[in-house]
Motif scaffolding. Structure first.
Motif, PDB file in Angstrom:
ATOM      1  N   SER A   1       0.181  -3.248   2.394  1.00  0.00           N
ATOM      2  CA  SER A   1       0.521  -1.867   2.061  1.00  0.00           C
ATOM      3  C   SER A   1       1.793  -1.748   1.225  1.00  0.00           C
ATOM      4  O   SER A   1       1.769  -1.143   0.143  1.00  0.00           O
ATOM      5  CB  SER A   1       0.640  -1.032   3.342  1.00  0.00           C
ATOM      6  OG  SER A   1       0.955   0.306   3.049  1.00  0.00           O
TER       7      SER A   1
ATOM      8  N   LEU B   1      10.161   5.027   3.613  1.00  0.00           N
ATOM      9  CA  LEU B   1       9.483   3.784   3.982  1.00  0.00           C
ATOM     10  C   LEU B   1      10.459   2.614   4.022  1.00  0.00           C
ATOM     11  O   LEU B   1      10.356   1.742   4.894  1.00  0.00           O
ATOM     12  CB  LEU B   1       8.359   3.491   2.986  1.00  0.00           C
ATOM     13  CG  LEU B   1       7.074   4.295   3.155  1.00  0.00           C
ATOM     14  CD1 LEU B   1       6.107   3.988   2.018  1.00  0.00           C
ATOM     15  CD2 LEU B   1       6.417   3.998   4.496  1.00  0.00           C
TER      16      LEU B   1
ATOM     17  N   TRP C   1       4.276   9.316   4.219  1.00  0.00           N
ATOM     18  CA  TRP C   1       2.925   9.493   3.682  1.00  0.00           C
ATOM     19  C   TRP C   1       2.642  10.960   3.375  1.00  0.00           C
ATOM     20  O   TRP C   1       1.892  11.270   2.444  1.00  0.00           O
ATOM     21  CB  TRP C   1       1.902   8.922   4.668  1.00  0.00           C
ATOM     22  CG  TRP C   1       2.144   7.482   4.926  1.00  0.00           C
ATOM     23  CD1 TRP C   1       2.779   6.925   5.998  1.00  0.00           C
ATOM     24  CD2 TRP C   1       1.809   6.385   4.059  1.00  0.00           C
ATOM     25  NE1 TRP C   1       2.851   5.569   5.867  1.00  0.00           N
ATOM     26  CE2 TRP C   1       2.262   5.206   4.691  1.00  0.00           C
ATOM     27  CE3 TRP C   1       1.155   6.302   2.837  1.00  0.00           C
ATOM     28  CZ2 TRP C   1       2.086   3.949   4.118  1.00  0.00           C
ATOM     29  CZ3 TRP C   1       0.984   5.049   2.260  1.00  0.00           C
ATOM     30  CH2 TRP C   1       1.443   3.900   2.896  1.00  0.00           C
TER      31      TRP C   1
ATOM     32  N   VAL D   1      -4.957   8.977   1.170  1.00  0.00           N
ATOM     33  CA  VAL D   1      -3.764   8.975   2.026  1.00  0.00           C
ATOM     34  C   VAL D   1      -4.042   9.720   3.325  1.00  0.00           C
ATOM     35  O   VAL D   1      -3.684   9.267   4.415  1.00  0.00           O
ATOM     36  CB  VAL D   1      -2.564   9.586   1.287  1.00  0.00           C
ATOM     37  CG1 VAL D   1      -1.370   9.727   2.223  1.00  0.00           C
ATOM     38  CG2 VAL D   1      -2.185   8.730   0.090  1.00  0.00           C
TER      39      VAL D   1
ATOM     40  N   LEU E   1       1.953  -0.582  -2.761  1.00  0.00           N
ATOM     41  CA  LEU E   1       2.783   0.563  -3.131  1.00  0.00           C
ATOM     42  C   LEU E   1       3.737   0.199  -4.265  1.00  0.00           C
ATOM     43  O   LEU E   1       3.894   0.959  -5.236  1.00  0.00           O
ATOM     44  CB  LEU E   1       3.587   1.044  -1.920  1.00  0.00           C
ATOM     45  CG  LEU E   1       2.905   1.992  -0.946  1.00  0.00           C
ATOM     46  CD1 LEU E   1       3.807   2.240   0.257  1.00  0.00           C
ATOM     47  CD2 LEU E   1       2.580   3.322  -1.621  1.00  0.00           C
TER      48      LEU E   1
ATOM     49  N   ALA F   1      -2.829   1.780  -0.656  1.00  0.00           N
ATOM     50  CA  ALA F   1      -1.937   1.240   0.372  1.00  0.00           C
ATOM     51  C   ALA F   1      -2.156   1.924   1.714  1.00  0.00           C
ATOM     52  O   ALA F   1      -1.886   1.332   2.768  1.00  0.00           O
ATOM     53  CB  ALA F   1      -0.483   1.405  -0.063  1.00  0.00           C
ATOM     54  N   ALA F   2      -2.625   3.179   1.686  1.00  0.00           N
ATOM     55  CA  ALA F   2      -2.841   3.912   2.932  1.00  0.00           C
ATOM     56  C   ALA F   2      -4.136   3.507   3.629  1.00  0.00           C
ATOM     57  O   ALA F   2      -4.349   3.868   4.791  1.00  0.00           O
ATOM     58  CB  ALA F   2      -2.859   5.420   2.662  1.00  0.00           C
TER      59      ALA F   2
ATOM     60  N   MET G   1      -0.232  -0.145   6.786  1.00  0.00           N
ATOM     61  CA  MET G   1       0.557   1.059   6.484  1.00  0.00           C
ATOM     62  C   MET G   1       1.235   1.592   7.739  1.00  0.00           C
ATOM     63  O   MET G   1       2.190   2.353   7.665  1.00  0.00           O
ATOM     64  CB  MET G   1      -0.329   2.137   5.861  1.00  0.00           C
ATOM     65  CG  MET G   1      -1.433   2.669   6.756  1.00  0.00           C
ATOM     66  SD  MET G   1      -0.980   4.156   7.708  1.00  0.00           S
ATOM     67  CE  MET G   1      -0.992   5.388   6.450  1.00  0.00           C
TER      68      MET G   1
END
Length: 436
Positions: A170, A94, A44, A29, A174, A217-218, A223
């Motif tokens: 992303s 998010l 994040w 991340v 997640l 996902a990062a 993202m």
């Protein structure tokens, strides 16, 4: 790492794998934040904090796993709840980031999906307690706490992925990672309240894989929405409608099954009934909000079309207040008379009219005010161009004072100079002989 955790024969080597997994996730991340520089880093950062809780939880659990007389819940379970709280904040942030101007109904959708997930968690974790009097109430509450919070986080992650049509890497990853962690925690909770959970196995392996899936996902540029390929949110997408319909019907279906089959305790039936009722109310509120948004959007588009017509019309359109001063002037004022519209804001409209017609125009303006709402007067007068040239105009004044859309007098001037010149020429030719 997941395969190694599942098949490794030595229990002492298993728990360090569960600790290393969220540590790698933290690094992933942080690397993603540094590489892609998202405009909003708060989600994040909270995801990093969540993995920190998970590292602490797995570390504590690895120290307690081989001890005797360890009763559930432990400090590791409290830290695990902390993980879900931080993850929930991250997912909500998010999902808020994915909302568009015409689709700000994320709270309803998150609530609907969370209720559906919560009903499933209740049936798997809490219902056994009410069916089996030997289970401890506090242990059951702790076992249900993490999955229930996780259900909210999963709902928020679905909302975020749906806002980008499930086409962006992303948010989809997640959502899948949160789902894996939620499944692992639901099954782990049912095993822990019966003192059946231990090292190894597929369930523990899911706990190893989930943080790595979430953190991956990062690593993708999506993202950071401003850098990645995004598409506008749709309030009427078919997939979203089907998903929300299934989520609304799930509690109702479960309630019907419990009543018909006479399964489940009275407490469970009551909880599911409340969940079904709340889900329907949220769905109705979501539908009402959507209809209101569609109506507002239609009105705005109508206003935009009308504004575009006014802006590109050769006629001069003005809005006049009750004092006779100009509040708005269309670009036609510049095209027809050469005056800058901004220079005439706040000035009396009669100042535009030629001196010989000014008194007549002033009387007509007074008449449209005295005749009251929706009164209309029409007259002709000469208006003075910026270069001093006179243009014959057909004026229409409509009284819309007190109206919802327009509060004032709408004055429209149409240039009829060429038409009147032609009429004079035709009249002259009709009564004069060119030869004599």
């Amino acid at each position: 790492m997941t395969a190694a955790y599942v098949v490794a024969p030595a229990e002492d080597a298993l728990e360090p794998i569960r600790v290393v997994s969220p540590v790698i996730a933290i690094g992933a991340v942080l690397f993603g934040i540094a590489s892609h520089r998202p405009q909003r880093r708060l989600p994040w950062i909270f995801l990093t904090i969540a993995f920190g809780f998970l590292v602490a939880a797995h570390t504590v659990w690895s120290a307690l796993v081989n001890r005797e007389n360890v009763t559930f819940p432990t400090l590791a379970d409290g830290l695990h709840v902390g993980f879900w709280v931080a993850a929930l904040i991250a997912m909500v942030e998010l999902s808020r980031q994915s909302e568009s101007e015409h689709d700000a109904f994320g709270g309803y959708e998150i609530g609907i999906i969370a209720i559906a997930v919560g009903v499933g968690v209740w049936l798997v974790v809490a219902e056994p307690y009410f069916s089996d009097g030997d289970l401890d109430r506090s242990a059951t509450a702790w076992a249900a706490a993490a999955p229930l919070i996780g259900g909210l986080a999963f709902a928020a992650s679905v909302r975020s992925a749906a806002a980008r049509h499930f086409r962006s890497f992303s948010p989809v990853v997640l959502m899948l990672g949160i789902a894996l962690q939620l499944i692992a925690d639901v099954i782990r909770g049912t095993q822990e309240i019966r003192d059946q959970f231990g090292s190894g196995g597929v369930i523990g392996g899911l706990g190893v894989a989930a943080p790595l899936v979430i953190a991956s996902a990062a690593l993708d540029r999506s993202m950071a929405p401003e850098n990645g390929p995004t598409s506008p949110s749709s309030a009427l997408s078919v997939g979203r409608t089907i998903g929300l319909t299934v989520a609304v019907l799930a509690p109702l279906t479960v309630l019907l099954a419990l009543v018909v089959s006479d399964l489940g305790s009275g407490t469970t039936i009551l909880v599911v009934a409340i969940a079904a009722f709340t889900s329907v109310i949220l769905a109705l509120a979501r539908m009402w909000g959507l209809l209101d948004a569609v109506r507002s959007l239609s009105e705005r588009r109508g206003q935009d079309r009308l504004a575009a017509m006014v802006e590109h019309s050769s006629d001069v359109v003005m809005l006049v207040d009750e004092s006779g001063n100009i509040k708005y002037a269309s670009p036609g004022l510049t095209g027809t008379l050469g005056h800058r519209a901004a220079d005439w804001i706040g000035r009396p409209i009669v100042d535009l009219i030629a001196e010989e017609d000014r008194d007549t125009a002033a009387r007509e303006v007074e008449r449209v005010f005295s005749d009251g709402s929706e009164a209309t007067v029409r007259f002709e007068s000469s208006l003075v161009r910026v270069d001093g040239q006179r243009r014959r105009m057909e004026a229409t004044f409509a009284n819309l004072v007190g109206g919802d859309a327009v509060d004032g007098i709408v004055a429209t001037f149409r240039d009829v100079t060429e038409q009147r010149d032609l009429e004079r020429k035709l009249s002259h030719r009709a009564f004069h002989d060119e030869l004599t």
